[in-house]
Scaffold this active site. Structure first.
Site: not given
Ligand SMILES: NC(=O)C1=CN([C@@H]2O[C@H](COP(=O)(O)OP(=O)(O)OC[C@H]3O[C@@H](n4cnc5c(N)ncnc54)[C@H](O)[C@@H]3O)[C@@H](O)[C@H]2O)C=CC1
Ligand SMILES: O=C(O)CCC(=O)C(=O)O
Length: 421
Positions: A69, A93, A105, A189, A219, A350
């Site tokens: 996953k 995790k 992943k 998250t 997000n 999820s």
């Molecule tokens: N979406 C999810 O369900 C989950 C996300 N994560 C992790 O959370 C983190 C963020 O993911 P999301 O919010 O989903 O992605 P997203 O794509 O929604 O947002 C990413 C954000 O990071 C910013 N960003 C990119 N490069 C940057 C930099 N150098 N400095 C500052 N900001 C920067 C972007 O502008 C954007 O605002 C990642 O590490 C992801 O793996 C972890 C668990 C679950």
């Molecule tokens: O929702 C999921 O299955 C995985 C989310 C994810 O990629 C993460 O926790 O880094």
């Protein structure tokens, strides 16, 4: 930062945890390497009629505890090593949260912001065409990650249904609600991290009114800022890929959200009352109580860790702190709520989505929140207790907790077992 040795760095956490447990060497040998990583080149038709190719990967790191996953990332800097490391973190995790999953992943090396919506849809469908034989609700179940979202998961679920000739909603999570997505997956998250922070607030020595800096405003970052601001905390700084803004009295979250919805950077608020633009790399060193990395890996490293002023760090991003920086922060007395616990709300909801898809019976958002809260608090408390009992950082405690579950599962499969599927 060079990503070549990112998996080796991540594996140091496994070695550290293993020192606290009596683990059979077979278990460690199994967890040191991904079981399979598939690399393909996706070829899509661009709107101008030309064809363009993109590298893509899917890694199934370990499936001892169940189907693999983990999300799919669309990012220009994605590499195979990064995908494998993210899949390693997913393995731990899911074990931390006691979800019946292994870790996986995926990624496409692309800047999705350069594609039209139609090109993005063709790329998303091409990904599923390439990996359909690996995917499946009992085999490997993707979800969103950086620069992917519910719309993309919807296209992918639709493509998978076309390939196998029937609707299989449980093959992908984080889908639009109209296609079997779960209520509460959008902010899961951040909400998981928020429940954890609230539950451990006293132990972490947090004040009733906290000053919070959030790195990354997608997000995870947007929802944590909204949840904490709604409780009366001040969000003193936020950043995105284009820059950062700072306001010691607290930023106006609604205005930031409006700017992002309009496709602007958070820096578009600079110049409003008390709001100044600061270099994005300065965000982690600003004066605040809680720092929330919610962007990418390795953002806190040996070069800036000594300047971090926050006493509590909530890792919503995966791998935002290098092992060297972790050591510096621990020595300085900072408390890090580690990614494999702090951001596990996403994969937990999820899992709820997958359960609902398989039951064909859907829960209210209140039910989703309550179940998430129970699991975050239960596993968070257990990890806090392990850290106290063994006098180790929370990250080591989280790895010890996960590793003991993984070891039990690996041993239960029997000594002659190799791979389960
Ligand atoms: N979406 C999810 O369900 C989950 C996300 N994560 C992790 O959370 C983190 C963020 O993911 P999301 O919010 O989903 O992605 P997203 O794509 O929604 O947002 C990413 C954000 O990071 C910013 N960003 C990119 N490069 C940057 C930099 N150098 N400095 C500052 N900001 C920067 C972007 O502008 C954007 O605002 C990642 O590490 C992801 O793996 C972890 C668990 C679950
Ligand atoms: O929702 C999921 O299955 C995985 C989310 C994810 O990629 C993460 O926790 O880094």
């Amino acid at each position: 930062m060079n990503q070549d040795n990112i998996l080796d760095l991540a594996l140091t956490r496994l070695d550290e945890a293993a020192r606290h447990l009596e683990i059979d060497s077979d278990v460690l040998e199994r967890l040191k390497y991904p079981r399979e990583t598939t690399k393909v080149r996706l070829m899509i038709r661009m709107d101008d009629g030309s064809r363009k190719s993109f590298l893509a990967w899917r890694c199934r790191y370990d499936d001892t505890r169940g189907p693999t996953k983990g999300g799919i990332r669309f990012h220009p800097d994605s590499t195979e090593a990064e995908v494998e490391t993210l899949a390693f973190w997913m393995t731990f995790k899911c074990a931390v949260m006691n979800l019946p999953y292994g870790g996986g992943k995926g990624a496409v090396q692309v800047d999705p912001r350069t594609l039209s919506k139609a090109e993005l849809e063709r790329l998303s469908r091409a990904y599923v065409q390439a990996f359909a034989r690996i995917l499946g609700p009992d085999r490997d179940i993707p979800a969103p990650d950086v620069y992917t979202n519910a719309m993309i998961m919807g296209w992918m679920a639709d493509e998978y249904a076309s390939i196998v000739g029937q609707s299989v909603p449980a093959v992908i999570t984080g889908k639009p609600i109209a296609l079997g997505g779960s209520l509460g997956r959008d902010d899961a998250t951040a909400r998981g991290g928020y429940y954890l922070l609230r539950h451990l607030a006293r132990e972490l020595g947090l004040r009733e009114r906290m000053r919070v800096a959030v790195q990354g405003f997608g997000n995870a970052g947007q929802f944590i800022a909204s949840l904490l601001a709604a409780d009366g905390h001040s969000i003193v700084a936020v950043s995105d890929s284009r820059g950062a803004v700072h306001c010691p009295d607290g930023l106006h979250i609604e205005a930031l959200l409006r700017a992002k919805t309009a496709g602007k950077s958070v820096t578009s608020l600079a110049g409003q009352a008390g709001v100044t633009e600061v270099p994005a790399e300065d965000l982690v060193t600003l004066d605040c109580d809680v720092l929330v990395p919610a962007a990418l890996e390795n953002m806190i490293h040996e070069g800036n860790a000594r300047q971090v002023r926050a006493r509590v760090i909530l890792e919503l991003a995966n791998g935002p702190i290098t092992p060297e920086a972790d050591r510096i922060l621990t020595e300085a007395g900072a408390l890090v709520l580690p990614d494999i616990l702090a951001n596990a709300g996403g994969v937990t909801v999820s899992y709820f989505e997958w359960v609902q898809n398989r039951q064909g019976f859907y829960w209210t958002v209140e039910e989703v929140h309550e179940r998430l809260k129970v699991i975050m608090e239960r596993e968070g408390r257990r990890i806090w207790d392990i850290a106290q009992e063994r006098q180790v950082p929370l990250r080591t405690a989280a790895y010890v907790h996960a590793l003991s579950r993984l070891a039990s599962a690996i041993e239960a499969h029997g000594t002659q077992q190799f791979f389960t599927s």
